[in-house]
Write a protein that holds these residues in place. Structure first.
Motif, mmCIF file in Angstrom:
data_model
loop_
_atom_site.group_PDB
_atom_site.id
_atom_site.type_symbol
_atom_site.label_atom_id
_atom_site.label_comp_id
_atom_site.label_asym_id
_atom_site.label_seq_id
_atom_site.Cartn_x
_atom_site.Cartn_y
_atom_site.Cartn_z
ATOM 1 N N THR A 190 0.852 -1.175 0.000
ATOM 2 C CA THR A 190 0.000 0.000 0.000
ATOM 3 C C THR A 190 0.900 1.240 0.000
ATOM 4 O OG1 THR A 190 -0.069 0.154 2.415
ATOM 5 C CG2 THR A 190 -1.746 -1.224 1.348
ATOM 6 N N ARG A 191 0.317 2.405 -0.177
ATOM 7 C CA ARG A 191 1.110 3.635 -0.133
ATOM 8 C C ARG A 191 1.792 3.794 1.212
ATOM 9 N NH1 ARG A 191 -1.877 8.898 -2.246
ATOM 10 N NH2 ARG A 191 0.151 9.715 -1.645
ATOM 11 N N GLU A 192 1.058 3.452 2.283
ATOM 12 C CA GLU A 192 1.621 3.590 3.622
ATOM 13 C C GLU A 192 2.774 2.615 3.828
ATOM 14 O OE1 GLU A 192 -1.575 3.238 2.877
ATOM 15 O OE2 GLU A 192 -2.247 5.305 3.263
ATOM 16 N N GLU A 193 2.612 1.374 3.376
ATOM 17 C CA GLU A 193 3.679 0.370 3.518
ATOM 18 C C GLU A 193 4.892 0.745 2.670
ATOM 19 O OE1 GLU A 193 0.826 -3.545 4.291
ATOM 20 O OE2 GLU A 193 1.259 -2.847 2.258
ATOM 21 N N TYR A 194 4.624 1.263 1.478
ATOM 22 C CA TYR A 194 5.715 1.677 0.605
ATOM 23 C C TYR A 194 6.484 2.841 1.232
ATOM 24 C CZ TYR A 194 8.107 3.182 -3.682
ATOM 25 O OH TYR A 194 9.047 3.536 -4.604
ATOM 26 N N LEU A 227 12.445 -0.497 -9.741
ATOM 27 C CA LEU A 227 11.366 -1.427 -10.079
ATOM 28 C C LEU A 227 10.003 -0.809 -9.786
ATOM 29 C CD1 LEU A 227 12.596 -4.912 -8.757
ATOM 30 C CD2 LEU A 227 12.681 -4.048 -11.092
ATOM 31 N N ALA A 228 9.886 -0.169 -8.635
ATOM 32 C CA ALA A 228 8.607 0.399 -8.216
ATOM 33 C C ALA A 228 8.207 1.613 -9.028
ATOM 34 C CB ALA A 228 8.676 0.777 -6.735
ATOM 35 N N ASN A 229 9.158 2.222 -9.733
ATOM 36 C CA ASN A 229 8.857 3.428 -10.499
ATOM 37 C C ASN A 229 8.882 3.226 -12.009
ATOM 38 O OD1 ASN A 229 8.691 6.085 -8.724
ATOM 39 N ND2 ASN A 229 10.079 4.659 -7.719
ATOM 40 N N THR A 334 5.228 -10.145 4.989
ATOM 41 C CA THR A 334 3.931 -10.736 4.640
ATOM 42 C C THR A 334 2.917 -9.670 4.258
ATOM 43 O OG1 THR A 334 4.332 -12.579 6.159
ATOM 44 C CG2 THR A 334 2.067 -12.239 5.423
ATOM 45 N N CYS A 335 2.275 -9.882 3.110
ATOM 46 C CA CYS A 335 1.218 -8.975 2.661
ATOM 47 C C CYS A 335 -0.072 -9.344 3.401
ATOM 48 C CB CYS A 335 1.024 -9.107 1.150
ATOM 49 S SG CYS A 335 -0.375 -8.169 0.493
ATOM 50 N N PRO A 336 -0.636 -8.455 4.210
ATOM 51 C CA PRO A 336 -1.825 -8.802 4.996
ATOM 52 C C PRO A 336 -3.073 -9.050 4.153
ATOM 53 C CG PRO A 336 -1.325 -6.461 5.193
ATOM 54 C CD PRO A 336 -0.166 -7.077 4.484
ATOM 55 N N ARG A 337 -3.098 -8.533 2.915
ATOM 56 C CA ARG A 337 -4.286 -8.697 2.068
ATOM 57 C C ARG A 337 -4.303 -10.053 1.357
ATOM 58 N NH1 ARG A 337 -1.991 -4.341 2.200
ATOM 59 N NH2 ARG A 337 -0.602 -4.767 0.453
ATOM 60 N N THR A 338 -3.126 -10.640 1.143
ATOM 61 C CA THR A 338 -3.056 -11.921 0.429
ATOM 62 C C THR A 338 -2.500 -13.050 1.289
ATOM 63 O OG1 THR A 338 -0.808 -11.532 -0.382
ATOM 64 C CG2 THR A 338 -2.636 -10.661 -1.717
ATOM 65 N N SER A 346 6.835 -8.127 -6.122
ATOM 66 C CA SER A 346 5.783 -7.315 -5.505
ATOM 67 C C SER A 346 5.918 -5.847 -5.886
ATOM 68 C CB SER A 346 5.820 -7.473 -3.982
ATOM 69 O OG SER A 346 5.639 -8.822 -3.612
ATOM 70 N N LEU A 347 7.152 -5.419 -6.229
ATOM 71 C CA LEU A 347 7.339 -4.025 -6.636
ATOM 72 C C LEU A 347 6.673 -3.763 -7.974
ATOM 73 C CD1 LEU A 347 8.882 -2.294 -4.615
ATOM 74 C CD2 LEU A 347 9.808 -4.608 -4.574
ATOM 75 N N ARG A 348 6.662 -4.739 -8.855
ATOM 76 C CA ARG A 348 5.980 -4.601 -10.153
ATOM 77 C C ARG A 348 4.474 -4.493 -9.938
ATOM 78 N NH1 ARG A 348 6.155 -5.715 -15.776
ATOM 79 N NH2 ARG A 348 4.599 -7.219 -16.513
ATOM 80 N N HIS A 349 3.940 -5.305 -9.026
ATOM 81 C CA HIS A 349 2.512 -5.247 -8.737
ATOM 82 C C HIS A 349 2.157 -3.931 -8.045
ATOM 83 C CE1 HIS A 349 3.060 -9.255 -9.947
ATOM 84 N NE2 HIS A 349 3.401 -9.755 -8.776
ATOM 85 N N THR A 350 3.078 -3.436 -7.237
ATOM 86 C CA THR A 350 2.865 -2.145 -6.582
ATOM 87 C C THR A 350 2.805 -1.036 -7.628
ATOM 88 O OG1 THR A 350 3.998 -2.896 -4.575
ATOM 89 C CG2 THR A 350 3.842 -0.516 -4.914
ATOM 90 N N TYR A 351 3.703 -1.096 -8.604
ATOM 91 C CA TYR A 351 3.690 -0.107 -9.683
ATOM 92 C C TYR A 351 2.333 -0.118 -10.395
ATOM 93 C CZ TYR A 351 4.616 2.137 -14.152
ATOM 94 O OH TYR A 351 4.535 2.958 -15.258
ATOM 95 N N ALA A 352 1.830 -1.308 -10.703
ATOM 96 C CA ALA A 352 0.547 -1.415 -11.405
ATOM 97 C C ALA A 352 -0.585 -0.831 -10.573
ATOM 98 C CB ALA A 352 0.256 -2.878 -11.731
ATOM 99 N N THR A 353 -0.603 -1.151 -9.277
ATOM 100 C CA THR A 353 -1.659 -0.647 -8.392
ATOM 101 C C THR A 353 -1.610 0.871 -8.278
ATOM 102 O OG1 THR A 353 -1.600 -2.712 -7.119
ATOM 103 C CG2 THR A 353 -2.622 -0.794 -6.067
ATOM 104 N N PHE A 354 -0.410 1.416 -8.070
ATOM 105 C CA PHE A 354 -0.276 2.868 -7.957
ATOM 106 C C PHE A 354 -0.663 3.559 -9.266
ATOM 107 C CE2 PHE A 354 3.153 3.044 -4.353
ATOM 108 C CZ PHE A 354 2.251 2.419 -3.503
#
Length: 412
Positions: A190-194, A227-229, A334-338, A346-354
């Motif tokens: 999430t943004r907060e976790e990032y 990766l995240a950007n 650990t990702c609490p949502r999954t 996970s950084l690639r998935h974070t990029y997509a979500t953001f």
């Protein structure tokens, strides 16, 4: 000279042999065409009928050879090998899709072992169902939907080959279905976790042992942020990235950073978020052999050296271990949502979500940027739909401020 069995019959001046296998009542035939030995079953129990069938088959194969048609039976294994040969030729020529490699593995590991001796014309609904059960037992589990997509596509490559060569009518190609388990939602931040991760990285680096351990932490930090950007894939795409693939350009007074990445889906150009240039500059400043070259000049010179490497020029493939140590120590593993452990992917998935939630990027643009299909984006990020449609659903126009987010990126 080869010793023939007593029950072998010779036809057409020795060109064709007709014989029976042990404990078989049906006659077989064998002949050589262009150095290839062709063995077929006549399907006949009567010798005269078998001879007639064998003679006709031989003449048909001679005709095919004379007219440059493939000397191949309708066995699944033969047609499958032709499909593999075609895919390998395309890959070697740089024209084939990267996924062809997966198709070839699937054909060799699953399809030929099960269907190999059967004729492509005899594969029907029931045999496909039998294959599904055999595959489940062989794999020891129910395959994922994505695995079934690959298997179905590989199977269709074989059927396409059979249709193209006139062995099978398109209308008779069996329908393949995908009833595999849906892919699970992928772990991201999430943004907060990032923001927490970015905040904790500097102090975590200073706690490392001097020398290579600290160098690895510095490199991992910039690797994670890039990766995240950018949304590039960890592994092949990142490790293939060289300074010559990085470009700065201007448009309407604004400066943009572009990277040309190559990996799973071939080469594509991606545009990086604005903070990415700072992370590249840090890597450049730590590189002993090129730090004397001004950064922009380094890019203009198209230097053919890997981007992600340690100060001494070493390219490490252990960044995933350094990342795992970091997220474990900081409680972010650990990702609490999954309920899944996070990895560098996970950084690639974070990029997509953001990109979808914060940037308002449309799915088509995101698919192009990430080198994937629109369908893949929809499958893996469909859980975001209510939040993406929040303005329409509430009747409000909502504009998200990036001040905090950009400040976090700058401090990264």
């Amino acid at each position: 000279m080869r010793q023939l069995r007593d029950d072998t019959h010779i036809l057409l001046d020795g060109a064709v042999r007709v014989y029976r296998r042990v404990r078989s009542r049906r006659w077989q035939a064998a002949f050589t065409i262009d150095g290839h030995t062709v063995r077929i079953s006549t399907g006949k129990r009567d010798l005269e009928e078998a001879k007639e069938y064998a003679g006709d088959a031989y003449l048909e194969y001679k005709f095919r050879h004379k007219n440059d048609l493939p000397i191949v039976t309708k066995k699944f294994s033969d047609v499958a090998r032709l499909a593999i040969l075609d895919m390998r030729k395309q890959l070697n020529a740089g024209l084939g899709k990267k996924v062809y490699k997966d198709y070839i593995v699937c054909i060799e590991s699953y399809l030929i072992p099960f269907f190999g001796s059967q004729h492509v014309t005899s594969i029907d609904y029931q045999k496909i169902q039998d294959f599904y059960e055999w595959r489940r037992i062989k794999m020891g589990r129910e395959p994922k939907a994505s695995t079934l997509n690959t298997h179905n596509s590989a199977m269709n490559r074989v059927f396409d080959e059979a249709v193209a060569r006139g062995f099978l009518a398109h209308k008779n190609v069996p329908l393949l279905v995908n009833k595999g388990e849906k892919s699970e939602r992928r772990p991201d931040f999430t943004r907060e976790e990032y923001a927490t991760m970015i905040r904790k990285l500097p102090s975590w680096i200073t706690q490392g042992k001097k020398g290579k351990p600290t160098d690895m932490r510095h490199l991992m930090r910039d690797y994670v942020l890039i990766l995240a950007n950018t949304g590039m894939r960890h592994g092949t795409e990142a490790l293939n990235l060289r300074w010559k693939h990085v470009t700065l350009f201007e448009d309407k007074g604004l400066q943009y950073l572009e990277m040309s990445v190559s990996g799973k889906t071939g080469r594509r150009d991606i545009i990086c978020r604005s903070g990415t240039i700072n992370y590249l500059k840090r890597i450049h400043e730590r590189s002993e052999d090129i730090k004397h070259i001004p950064f922009e000049q380094l890019l203009k010179n198209k230097v053919d050296l890997p981007v992600f490497r340690l100060p001494d020029g070493t390219v490490s493939k252990n960044l995933h271990q350094t990342f795992r140590a970091f997220v474990t120590e900081t409680g972010l593993i650990t990702c609490p949502r999954t309920a899944q452990n996070r990895t560098l992917y996970s950084l690639r998935h974070t990029y997509a979500t953001f990109s979808l939630l914060n940037d308002g990027m449309d799915i088509h643009a995101l698919a192009v940027q990430m080198g994937t299909s629109i369908g893949m984006i929809e499958r893996h990020y469909s859980h975001l739909t209510p939040r993406l449609k929040k303005d329409m659903l509430t009747g409000k126009r909502y504009e998200l401020s990036y001040a905090e987010y950009q400040a976090q990126q700058a401090s990264g």
